[in-house]
Write a protein that holds these residues in place. Sequence first.
Motif, PDB file in Angstrom:
ATOM      1  N   ALA A 325      32.435  22.351 -11.091  1.00 54.46           N
ATOM      2  CA  ALA A 325      32.626  21.364 -12.160  1.00 54.46           C
ATOM      3  C   ALA A 325      33.633  21.842 -13.190  1.00 54.46           C
ATOM      4  O   ALA A 325      34.518  21.084 -13.618  1.00 54.46           O
ATOM      5  CB  ALA A 325      31.287  21.071 -12.834  1.00 54.46           C
ATOM      6  N   PHE A 326      33.516  23.100 -13.580  1.00 52.85           N
ATOM      7  CA  PHE A 326      34.400  23.592 -14.644  1.00 52.85           C
ATOM      8  C   PHE A 326      35.789  23.947 -14.116  1.00 52.85           C
ATOM      9  O   PHE A 326      36.760  23.917 -14.869  1.00 52.85           O
ATOM     10  CB  PHE A 326      33.785  24.820 -15.325  1.00 52.85           C
ATOM     11  N   GLY A 327      35.899  24.256 -12.815  1.00 50.36           N
ATOM     12  CA  GLY A 327      37.180  24.681 -12.267  1.00 50.36           C
ATOM     13  C   GLY A 327      38.294  23.672 -12.476  1.00 50.36           C
ATOM     14  O   GLY A 327      39.431  24.033 -12.783  1.00 50.36           O
ATOM     15  N   GLY A 328      37.980  22.391 -12.315  1.00 48.71           N
ATOM     16  CA  GLY A 328      39.001  21.372 -12.470  1.00 48.71           C
ATOM     17  C   GLY A 328      39.082  20.759 -13.851  1.00 48.71           C
ATOM     18  O   GLY A 328      40.027  19.999 -14.135  1.00 48.71           O
ATOM     19  N   ALA A 329      38.146  21.076 -14.730  1.00 48.47           N
ATOM     20  CA  ALA A 329      38.100  20.420 -16.043  1.00 48.47           C
ATOM     21  C   ALA A 329      39.361  20.665 -16.876  1.00 48.47           C
ATOM     22  O   ALA A 329      39.887  19.716 -17.475  1.00 48.47           O
ATOM     23  CB  ALA A 329      36.853  20.864 -16.799  1.00 48.47           C
ATOM     24  N   PRO A 330      39.877  21.900 -16.974  1.00 52.86           N
ATOM     25  CA  PRO A 330      41.104  22.087 -17.773  1.00 52.86           C
ATOM     26  C   PRO A 330      42.269  21.243 -17.281  1.00 52.86           C
ATOM     27  O   PRO A 330      43.031  20.692 -18.084  1.00 52.86           O
ATOM     28  CB  PRO A 330      41.387  23.588 -17.621  1.00 52.86           C
ATOM     29  N   THR A 331      42.421  21.117 -15.959  1.00 54.57           N
ATOM     30  CA  THR A 331      43.497  20.296 -15.410  1.00 54.57           C
ATOM     31  C   THR A 331      43.321  18.834 -15.795  1.00 54.57           C
ATOM     32  O   THR A 331      44.277  18.155 -16.211  1.00 54.57           O
ATOM     33  CB  THR A 331      43.537  20.423 -13.883  1.00 54.57           C
ATOM     34  N   LEU A 332      42.100  18.328 -15.684  1.00 50.84           N
ATOM     35  CA  LEU A 332      41.833  16.933 -16.020  1.00 50.84           C
ATOM     36  C   LEU A 332      42.091  16.655 -17.494  1.00 50.84           C
ATOM     37  O   LEU A 332      42.690  15.634 -17.855  1.00 50.84           O
ATOM     38  CB  LEU A 332      40.382  16.597 -15.671  1.00 50.84           C
ATOM     39  N   ILE A 333      41.675  17.571 -18.348  1.00 50.37           N
ATOM     40  CA  ILE A 333      41.832  17.357 -19.786  1.00 50.37           C
ATOM     41  C   ILE A 333      43.290  17.495 -20.195  1.00 50.37           C
ATOM     42  O   ILE A 333      43.812  16.706 -20.996  1.00 50.37           O
ATOM     43  CB  ILE A 333      40.932  18.341 -20.559  1.00 50.37           C
ATOM     44  N   GLN A 334      43.999  18.484 -19.647  1.00 58.68           N
ATOM     45  CA  GLN A 334      45.402  18.664 -20.028  1.00 58.68           C
ATOM     46  C   GLN A 334      46.271  17.539 -19.475  1.00 58.68           C
ATOM     47  O   GLN A 334      47.241  17.136 -20.128  1.00 58.68           O
ATOM     48  CB  GLN A 334      45.914  20.020 -19.557  1.00 58.68           C
ATOM     49  N   THR A 335      45.938  17.020 -18.309  1.00 58.50           N
ATOM     50  CA  THR A 335      46.675  15.867 -17.794  1.00 58.50           C
ATOM     51  C   THR A 335      46.467  14.657 -18.706  1.00 58.50           C
ATOM     52  O   THR A 335      47.417  13.918 -18.998  1.00 58.50           O
ATOM     53  CB  THR A 335      46.222  15.535 -16.365  1.00 58.50           C
ATOM     54  N   ALA A 336      45.242  14.458 -19.169  1.00 59.02           N
ATOM     55  CA  ALA A 336      44.974  13.367 -20.106  1.00 59.02           C
ATOM     56  C   ALA A 336      45.769  13.551 -21.392  1.00 59.02           C
ATOM     57  O   ALA A 336      46.297  12.580 -21.966  1.00 59.02           O
ATOM     58  CB  ALA A 336      43.472  13.300 -20.412  1.00 59.02           C
ATOM     59  N   LEU A 337      45.899  14.801 -21.851  1.00 57.79           N
ATOM     60  CA  LEU A 337      46.649  15.076 -23.069  1.00 57.79           C
ATOM     61  C   LEU A 337      48.124  14.742 -22.891  1.00 57.79           C
ATOM     62  O   LEU A 337      48.742  14.111 -23.759  1.00 57.79           O
ATOM     63  CB  LEU A 337      46.486  16.546 -23.456  1.00 57.79           C
ATOM     64  N   VAL A 338      48.718  15.152 -21.761  1.00 59.47           N
ATOM     65  CA  VAL A 338      50.129  14.867 -21.511  1.00 59.47           C
ATOM     66  C   VAL A 338      50.351  13.366 -21.354  1.00 59.47           C
ATOM     67  O   VAL A 338      51.351  12.820 -21.839  1.00 59.47           O
ATOM     68  CB  VAL A 338      50.609  15.628 -20.262  1.00 59.47           C
ATOM     69  N   ASP A 339      49.430  12.682 -20.701  1.00 62.51           N
ATOM     70  CA  ASP A 339      49.556  11.231 -20.569  1.00 62.51           C
ATOM     71  C   ASP A 339      49.512  10.548 -21.935  1.00 62.51           C
ATOM     72  O   ASP A 339      50.244   9.586 -22.187  1.00 62.51           O
ATOM     73  CB  ASP A 339      48.439  10.684 -19.684  1.00 62.51           C
ATOM     74  N   ALA A 340      48.649  11.037 -22.813  1.00 59.61           N
ATOM     75  CA  ALA A 340      48.523  10.420 -24.136  1.00 59.61           C
ATOM     76  C   ALA A 340      49.731  10.717 -25.020  1.00 59.61           C
ATOM     77  O   ALA A 340      50.172   9.867 -25.797  1.00 59.61           O
ATOM     78  CB  ALA A 340      47.239  10.898 -24.814  1.00 59.61           C
ATOM     79  N   SER A 341      50.284  11.926 -24.910  1.00 54.55           N
ATOM     80  CA  SER A 341      51.397  12.315 -25.772  1.00 54.55           C
ATOM     81  C   SER A 341      52.745  11.910 -25.192  1.00 54.55           C
ATOM     82  O   SER A 341      53.711  11.696 -25.929  1.00 54.55           O
ATOM     83  CB  SER A 341      51.393  13.825 -25.987  1.00 54.55           C
TER      84      SER A 341
END
Length: 425
Positions: A325-341
């Motif tokens: 669960a935690f292994g992919g979480a940073p990728t998911l969150i940082q992708t969301a950040l780049v999409d938002a910015s």
Amino acid sequence: MTTTAPMAEGPGTPTSKPTPAPAEPGLPLSGLLALSTAAFTAVLTELLPAGLLPRMAPDLGVSEARVGFLVTGYAVASFLAAIPLTAALRGLPRRPVLIGALLGFAAANAVTALSSSYGLTFGARLAAGAMGGTLWAMLVGYAARMVPAERRGRAIAIVLAGITLALSLGLPAGTALADALGWRAAFAAPALLAVLLVVWIRRRVPGFPGEARGERVPLPRVAALPGIGMVLSVTLTLLVGHQVMYTYVAPFSEHAGFGRTGLVLLVFGAATVVGIWLTGLLIDRHPRRTLLGALALLASAMLALGTYAGHGVVLLVSVALWGVAFGGAPTLIQTALVDASGPVNADVATSLQTTVYNAGIAAGSLTGGLILEGPGADALPWTTFLLVTVTFTIVAAGRRHAFPSRRHGVEYGRSKVNRRAGTAW
């Protein structure tokens, strides 16, 4: 898209014939792997002293606790440097800044390998931390600019896989090298790796211009973009919750009657590799569902640890689910950040996240320590469960801007796809 090409008219010959759309270009794998190796080098540089405390302390003439401060100093410097250095350097071409950060890592590790002075070593670690803050603010945005929007999530997953490989392979290899050749060789290795990586990046990673002064969005305006605040909140709550448990997994395991902490960490590390692989498969098509599913899985793992950790098999299975669960979480969150910015503002947005990330690590470690000394180890998984539940709620509420069902920049292109026919309109 499907196009039409004119043909010579004749009996039974249509006036036009569909021409297949050109094949979608593949990922620039060599360049992305170079950025992943940069992430590997940064994590190895940051955490290597933690595994070498008994060997470094006598040579530097200090206690093991003071050697541990070398990790703390790095983290503090990274925390303090990420935003101001990113803001100061955002107008410069990107590749020279990336290369400069890597050469800074090479110099800092070389000084550490040669130094017999604790003060000099500590100064080198502060410099390395500043380089780390700069590097982490760049990597995700760099990857996002190298690929089309519909492949952005997978590209970021490849780059951030370097973190997982450093934790699961790099640090054990560094410790083994120190056992064989001494701790100085363990620091010389990442110094050499950083130099070789510079050559790789010059050949395989494209250069991008910096932001023109008149086009730069001020940092407060980037922070105020729709979705950014919510993504940063998710970063903070998830990191605090994870660190509460991860920092004190050894005393928790011992309290549960399972003293083999090395096995627990090995299971967690191997599971994170599986997690980031699964995330790479799902992130570009189902980002929101994947993140919500990962958080639900993490919460379930904490429930199991809080209830049945006394059973060794349950403990190991729960830790494995936690790692996936935690292994992919940073990728998911940082992708969301780049999409938002947006990719252009990604460096500034990621510098904010780097600061929040380090704050979450510090707050989680402190909170976990207070819980361990107060209510005790049994309360650790329940605290993490509560914080993960808060994180899940924020993600669920962020459907519009922060965590939409379809990623920004991808939905428009895909809205033109006729899925039944498999052709473009």
